[in-house]
Write an enzyme that holds these catalytic residues in place. Structure first.
Site, PDB file in Angstrom:
ATOM      1  N   LYS A 245       0.810  -1.226   0.000  1.00 58.77           N
ATOM      2  CA  LYS A 245       0.000   0.000   0.000  1.00 58.77           C
ATOM      3  C   LYS A 245       0.848   1.282   0.000  1.00 58.77           C
ATOM      4  CE  LYS A 245      -3.957  -1.897   2.576  1.00 58.77           C
ATOM      5  NZ  LYS A 245      -4.894  -1.654   3.680  1.00 58.77           N
TER       6      LYS A 245
ATOM      7  N   ASP B 218      -9.956   2.717   2.969  1.00 51.75           N
ATOM      8  CA  ASP B 218     -10.064   2.095   4.304  1.00 51.75           C
ATOM      9  C   ASP B 218     -10.805   3.010   5.294  1.00 51.75           C
ATOM     10  OD1 ASP B 218      -8.892  -0.387   3.859  1.00 51.75           O
ATOM     11  OD2 ASP B 218      -6.870   0.360   4.232  1.00 51.75           O
TER      12      ASP B 218
ATOM     13  N   GLY C 110      -3.893   2.421  18.207  1.00 49.17           N
ATOM     14  CA  GLY C 110      -3.056   2.018  17.083  1.00 49.17           C
ATOM     15  C   GLY C 110      -2.617   3.217  16.256  1.00 49.17           C
TER      16      GLY C 110
ATOM     17  N   GLY D  52      -0.775   2.324  13.090  1.00 48.83           N
ATOM     18  CA  GLY D  52      -0.257   1.664  11.898  1.00 48.83           C
ATOM     19  C   GLY D  52      -1.039   2.101  10.659  1.00 48.83           C
TER      20      GLY D  52
ATOM     21  N   ALA E 294      -3.816   0.993   9.062  1.00 46.39           N
ATOM     22  CA  ALA E 294      -5.274   1.154   9.138  1.00 46.39           C
ATOM     23  C   ALA E 294      -5.629   2.363   9.988  1.00 46.39           C
ATOM     24  CB  ALA E 294      -5.899  -0.111   9.716  1.00 46.39           C
TER      25      ALA E 294
ATOM     26  N   TYR F  71     -11.127  -8.557  12.060  1.00 47.64           N
ATOM     27  CA  TYR F  71     -12.291  -9.360  11.646  1.00 47.64           C
ATOM     28  C   TYR F  71     -12.009 -10.865  11.657  1.00 47.64           C
ATOM     29  CZ  TYR F  71      -9.729  -8.976   7.286  1.00 47.64           C
ATOM     30  OH  TYR F  71      -8.727  -8.982   6.353  1.00 47.64           O
TER      31      TYR F  71
ATOM     32  N   GLY G 169     -15.423  -5.921  12.667  1.00 47.33           N
ATOM     33  CA  GLY G 169     -14.627  -5.382  11.571  1.00 47.33           C
ATOM     34  C   GLY G 169     -15.101  -5.763  10.172  1.00 47.33           C
TER      35      GLY G 169
HETATM   36  P1  NAP Z   1       0.110  -2.353  11.199  1.00 54.25           P
HETATM   37  O1  NAP Z   1       0.350  -1.230  10.261  1.00 54.25           O
HETATM   38  O2  NAP Z   1       1.132  -3.438  11.323  1.00 54.25           O
HETATM   39  O3  NAP Z   1      -0.103  -1.703  12.682  1.00 54.25           O
HETATM   40  C1  NAP Z   1      -0.205  -2.520  13.810  1.00 54.25           C
HETATM   41  C2  NAP Z   1      -0.626  -1.671  15.022  1.00 54.25           C
HETATM   42  O4  NAP Z   1      -0.899  -2.571  16.097  1.00 54.25           O
HETATM   43  C3  NAP Z   1       0.459  -0.707  15.523  1.00 54.25           C
HETATM   44  O5  NAP Z   1      -0.157   0.448  16.040  1.00 54.25           O
HETATM   45  C4  NAP Z   1       1.100  -1.532  16.656  1.00 54.25           C
HETATM   46  O6  NAP Z   1       1.689  -0.733  17.659  1.00 54.25           O
HETATM   47  C5  NAP Z   1      -0.106  -2.211  17.227  1.00 54.25           C
HETATM   48  N1  NAP Z   1       0.228  -3.433  17.975  1.00 54.25           N
HETATM   49  C6  NAP Z   1       0.648  -4.622  17.465  1.00 54.25           C
HETATM   50  N2  NAP Z   1       0.846  -5.517  18.475  1.00 54.25           N
HETATM   51  C7  NAP Z   1       0.532  -4.876  19.632  1.00 54.25           C
HETATM   52  C8  NAP Z   1       0.520  -5.254  21.003  1.00 54.25           C
HETATM   53  N3  NAP Z   1       0.868  -6.495  21.392  1.00 54.25           N
HETATM   54  N4  NAP Z   1       0.133  -4.342  21.923  1.00 54.25           N
HETATM   55  C9  NAP Z   1      -0.231  -3.097  21.542  1.00 54.25           C
HETATM   56  N5  NAP Z   1      -0.238  -2.665  20.264  1.00 54.25           N
HETATM   57  C10 NAP Z   1       0.144  -3.546  19.307  1.00 54.25           C
HETATM   58  O7  NAP Z   1      -1.265  -3.094  10.898  1.00 54.25           O
HETATM   59  P2  NAP Z   1      -2.563  -2.509  10.131  1.00 54.25           P
HETATM   60  O8  NAP Z   1      -2.418  -2.743   8.673  1.00 54.25           O
HETATM   61  O9  NAP Z   1      -2.812  -1.122  10.607  1.00 54.25           O
HETATM   62  O10 NAP Z   1      -3.699  -3.537  10.646  1.00 54.25           O
HETATM   63  C11 NAP Z   1      -4.093  -3.585  12.008  1.00 54.25           C
HETATM   64  C12 NAP Z   1      -5.246  -4.587  12.163  1.00 54.25           C
HETATM   65  O11 NAP Z   1      -6.386  -4.094  11.474  1.00 54.25           O
HETATM   66  C13 NAP Z   1      -4.991  -5.982  11.588  1.00 54.25           C
HETATM   67  O12 NAP Z   1      -5.548  -6.938  12.458  1.00 54.25           O
HETATM   68  C14 NAP Z   1      -5.745  -5.983  10.277  1.00 54.25           C
HETATM   69  O13 NAP Z   1      -6.205  -7.274   9.896  1.00 54.25           O
HETATM   70  C15 NAP Z   1      -6.939  -5.089  10.623  1.00 54.25           C
HETATM   71  N6  NAP Z   1      -7.509  -4.401   9.448  1.00 54.25           N
HETATM   72  C16 NAP Z   1      -8.855  -4.511   9.252  1.00 54.25           C
HETATM   73  C17 NAP Z   1      -9.442  -3.853   8.178  1.00 54.25           C
HETATM   74  C18 NAP Z   1     -10.913  -3.995   7.936  1.00 54.25           C
HETATM   75  O14 NAP Z   1     -11.353  -3.660   6.819  1.00 54.25           O
HETATM   76  N7  NAP Z   1     -11.709  -4.420   8.893  1.00 54.25           N
HETATM   77  C19 NAP Z   1      -8.646  -3.071   7.309  1.00 54.25           C
HETATM   78  C20 NAP Z   1      -7.272  -2.957   7.570  1.00 54.25           C
HETATM   79  C21 NAP Z   1      -6.708  -3.625   8.659  1.00 54.25           C
HETATM   80  P3  NAP Z   1       3.259  -0.267  17.591  1.00 54.25           P
HETATM   81  O15 NAP Z   1       3.280   0.946  16.690  1.00 54.25           O
HETATM   82  O16 NAP Z   1       3.595   0.042  19.001  1.00 54.25           O
HETATM   83  O17 NAP Z   1       4.017  -1.442  17.010  1.00 54.25           O
END
Ligand code: NAP
Length: 271
Positions: A65, A99, A123, A125, A127, A216, A237
Site C-alpha cells: 500500500k 479504508d 493504534g 499503523g 489502518a 475481523y 470489523g
Molecule cells: P500495522 O500497520 O502493522 O499496525 C499494527 C498496530 O498494532 C500498531 O499500532 C502496533 O503498535 C499495534 N500493535 C501490534 N501488536 C501490539 C501489542 N501487542 N500491543 C499493543 N499494540 C500492538 O497493521 P494494520 O495494517 O494497521 O492492521 C491492524 C489490524 O487491522 C490488523 O488486524 C488488520 O487485519 C486489521 N484491518 C482490518 C481492516 C478492515 O477492513 N476491517 C482493514 C485494515 C486492517 P506499535 O506501533 O507500538 O508497534
C-alpha cells in the site's frame, strides 16, 4: 470480460476475490476478480502491466500500500494517508485509499455519526492512519493512542492539518476511555491466533460508548466480548472490510455496490 485483482504478498488469505466476484455475479456483470502474489520489487511492473492489459482496477494489500504512492497518481486523501489500497485505470493510473471511508460507513450503518464525537483510536499503523484522517476530516475529535507513543505523535501531527487530534500512550487508558464516545481498536491485538488478547477490558468501559474492533479474524474478538459484558454497543470489523471494497467497486464501475451480497460472501468465508 473485464479483469480485476488484488495484489499482495502474501495474498492467498484475501477475502476480496469472494466479495467482488459475488458482487459482479449479483449484478450480472461480465467481470472476474483474482488474487496475485506480487513482491514490492515487482509492484511497478505489475500495476503498469495490469493497466496495459486493460484491467478494470486493482486493490493493494500488505506490504504494497505505501510503496504504490510512488507509482500511481494519488488522490488527495491517499496522499495524506500515505497509502493506496485501490487503483483505478479510467483516467490514467490513479490511487485511492478507501479504508477510512470503510470504517466511517461501518459506523454509520449502525446509526453512529462521527461529527462532534470523541473518538479514542488505538493504534498508529496503516489502518489507523486511514481511519484517523477520515474521522478527523468528518468532524470527530480523535485521540490516537499507541503502544509506541512516537508513532501516535507523528500521526497526530499529520492529521492535525485536517482536523482535531491529539496523541497519547497507553498510560491512563481508563480515564481516556471514560471520556470517549467511540473506542476503535485498529491494532492487530486480538487477531488470530492471539484471540484471547485485548488491550481494553469491560471494567474500563462504560455502557454509553461504542466499541468498534476493525479486526475481523475472528469476527467476535475478545474486545467485543468485553464490550458486550459492559453493555456497550459492539461493532465488528466485517463491515469496514465490506465498505472499503464497496467504495472501490463504485470507483471502478460507477455502479451502486450490492453491499448485502458482499457482506454475505465475506461472512460465509469467515465462518
Ligand atoms: P500495522 O500497520 O502493522 O499496525 C499494527 C498496530 O498494532 C500498531 O499500532 C502496533 O503498535 C499495534 N500493535 C501490534 N501488536 C501490539 C501489542 N501487542 N500491543 C499493543 N499494540 C500492538 O497493521 P494494520 O495494517 O494497521 O492492521 C491492524 C489490524 O487491522 C490488523 O488486524 C488488520 O487485519 C486489521 N484491518 C482490518 C481492516 C478492515 O477492513 N476491517 C482493514 C485494515 C486492517 P506499535 O506501533 O507500538 O508497534
Amino acid at each position: 470480460m473485464k479483469l480485476f485483482g488484488v495484489l499482495g504478498d502474501p495474498v492467498s488469505h484475501s477475502l476480496s476475490p469472494a466479495m467482488h466476484n459475488a458482487a459482479f455475479h449479483a449484478l450480472g456483470m461480465d467481470c472476474e476478480y483474482h488474487a496475485f502474489r506480487v513482491s514490492q520489487d515487482n509492484l511497478r511492473d505489475a500495476i503498469h502491466g495490469a493497466y496495459a492489459l486493460g484491467f478494470g482496477g486493482l486493490n493493494l494489500t500488505i506490504p504494497l500500500k505505501e510503496k504504490a504512492l510512488g507509482i500511481v497518481k494519488p488522490a488527495e486523501l491517499a496522499e495524506q494517508i500515505g497509502a493506496v489500497n485501490t487503483v483505478d485505470f479510467r483516467e490514467g493510473i490513479v490511487g485511492y485509499n478507501t479504508d477510512g471511508i470503510g470504517a466511517k460507513m461501518a459506523l454509520e450503518k449502525r446509526g453512529i455519526k462521527v461529527r462532534g464525537k470523541r473518538v479514542l483510536l488505538l493504534g498508529a499503523g496503516g489502518a489507523a492512519r486511514a481511519i484517523a484522517f477520515q474521522l478527523a476530516k468528518d468532524g470527530a475529535a480523535v485521540t490516537i493512542s499507541n503502544r509506541t507513543i512516537e508513532r501516535a505523535q507523528t500521526l497526530a501531527r499529520d492529521v492535525s492539518r485536517v482536523g482535531s487530534t491529539r496523541a497519547s500512550g497507553f498510560d491512563d487508558l481508563k480515564t481516556q476511555i471514560q471520556d470517549c464516545d467511540i473506542l476503535i481498536n485498529s491494532t492487530s491485538v486480538g487477531m488470530f491466533p492471539q484471540v484471547s488478547e485485548t488491550i481494553v477490558t469491560s471494567d474500563m468501559m462504560h455502557r454509553d460508548m461504542v466499541v468498534f474492533d476493525i479486526v475481523y479474524n475472528p469476527v467476535n474478538t475478545r474486545l467485543l466480548q468485553e464490550a458486550k459484558k459492559a453493555g456497550a454497543k459492539a461493532i465488528d470489523g466485517v463491515m469496514m472490510l465490506v465498505y472499503q471494497g464497496a467504495e472501490a467497486f463504485r470507483i471502478w464501475t460507477g455502479r451502486i455496490p450490492p453491499v448485502d451480497v458482499m457482506e454475505k460472501a465475506v461472512r460465509e468465508r469467515l465462518k
